[in-house]
Motif scaffolding. Sequence first.
Motif, PDB file in Angstrom:
ATOM      1  N   LYS A  65      42.709  43.773  30.987  1.00 43.47           N
ATOM      2  CA  LYS A  65      41.797  43.750  32.298  1.00 43.47           C
ATOM      3  C   LYS A  65      40.710  42.470  31.878  1.00 43.47           C
ATOM      4  CE  LYS A  65      40.029  47.842  29.762  1.00 43.47           C
ATOM      5  NZ  LYS A  65      40.294  49.607  30.092  1.00 43.47           N
ATOM      6  N   GLU A 106      46.775  52.388  45.183  1.00 43.58           N
ATOM      7  CA  GLU A 106      47.620  51.913  43.724  1.00 43.58           C
ATOM      8  C   GLU A 106      47.759  50.282  43.791  1.00 43.58           C
ATOM      9  OE1 GLU A 106      49.955  53.695  45.900  1.00 43.58           O
ATOM     10  OE2 GLU A 106      48.356  55.514  45.344  1.00 43.58           O
ATOM     11  N   GLU A 107      47.478  49.330  45.726  1.00 40.78           N
ATOM     12  CA  GLU A 107      48.064  47.926  45.282  1.00 40.78           C
ATOM     13  C   GLU A 107      46.620  47.512  44.775  1.00 40.78           C
ATOM     14  OE1 GLU A 107      50.991  46.979  48.536  1.00 40.78           O
ATOM     15  OE2 GLU A 107      49.231  47.745  49.266  1.00 40.78           O
ATOM     16  N   ARG A 108      45.725  48.277  44.761  1.00 37.92           N
ATOM     17  CA  ARG A 108      44.049  47.097  44.521  1.00 37.92           C
ATOM     18  C   ARG A 108      43.547  47.798  43.516  1.00 37.92           C
ATOM     19  NH1 ARG A 108      40.218  47.692  49.245  1.00 37.92           N
ATOM     20  NH2 ARG A 108      38.659  47.146  47.687  1.00 37.92           N
ATOM     21  N   ARG A 114      48.096  41.835  44.676  1.00 44.21           N
ATOM     22  CA  ARG A 114      49.287  41.570  43.890  1.00 44.21           C
ATOM     23  C   ARG A 114      49.053  40.751  42.947  1.00 44.21           C
ATOM     24  NH1 ARG A 114      53.814  40.957  48.888  1.00 44.21           N
ATOM     25  NH2 ARG A 114      53.727  43.390  49.003  1.00 44.21           N
ATOM     26  N   THR A 154      48.768  43.483  34.473  1.00 40.15           N
ATOM     27  CA  THR A 154      50.018  43.996  33.866  1.00 40.15           C
ATOM     28  C   THR A 154      50.723  43.028  33.040  1.00 40.15           C
ATOM     29  OG1 THR A 154      51.102  44.454  35.435  1.00 40.15           O
ATOM     30  CG2 THR A 154      51.942  43.808  34.050  1.00 40.15           C
ATOM     31  N   GLY A 196      43.791  46.842  40.537  1.00 39.75           N
ATOM     32  CA  GLY A 196      43.273  45.053  39.800  1.00 39.75           C
ATOM     33  C   GLY A 196      42.364  44.286  40.277  1.00 39.75           C
ATOM     34  N   TYR A 197      42.127  44.155  41.833  1.00 44.20           N
ATOM     35  CA  TYR A 197      41.437  43.492  41.983  1.00 44.20           C
ATOM     36  C   TYR A 197      40.284  44.246  42.176  1.00 44.20           C
ATOM     37  CZ  TYR A 197      38.848  42.423  46.344  1.00 44.20           C
ATOM     38  OH  TYR A 197      37.786  41.878  46.489  1.00 44.20           O
ATOM     39  N   TYR A 241      45.694  39.560  40.901  1.00 44.97           N
ATOM     40  CA  TYR A 241      44.914  40.321  40.241  1.00 44.97           C
ATOM     41  C   TYR A 241      46.076  41.781  39.545  1.00 44.97           C
ATOM     42  CZ  TYR A 241      41.484  38.016  41.107  1.00 44.97           C
ATOM     43  OH  TYR A 241      39.819  36.774  41.413  1.00 44.97           O
ATOM     44  N   GLU A 242      46.917  42.544  40.432  1.00 44.42           N
ATOM     45  CA  GLU A 242      47.434  43.376  40.063  1.00 44.42           C
ATOM     46  C   GLU A 242      48.414  42.761  38.308  1.00 44.42           C
ATOM     47  OE1 GLU A 242      48.712  47.606  38.594  1.00 44.42           O
ATOM     48  OE2 GLU A 242      46.537  46.264  40.579  1.00 44.42           O
TER      49      GLU A 242
END
Length: 115
Positions: free
Chosen positions: A55, A4-6, A44, A51, A8-9, A46-47
Amino acid sequence: LLVEERAGYDLARETNDEYVRSLRLAFLRAENFDVPNAALRMARHYEFRLTMFGKEVLGRDIGLSDLPDLDRSLFEKGFMQICKGRDRAGRAIEIQMMRQLGKEPPPTSAARLMF
């Protein structure tokens, strides 16, 4: 890192891997070359971008044209300004003038403008 943390990355790397790789050193420097902390900071980052901006901007620099109309009008009214001078450490000085606008902007607008 957790999946979940990655998210966006990973999406940013799919969009423009070369751009994402070009920023690795900046994150390493920000964390004094502590690789796990730099990886977490980058994920974080990129997340947050995903948000706040969507994208479409993950694989490139963010410009004024990427801001929604409300945020752009706040910027043009002078909600946030960067001073010409620097502090003793050489950092840019940012001034926010929320009260002069008559009401406080939405938190998401303030976050996007500070980004």
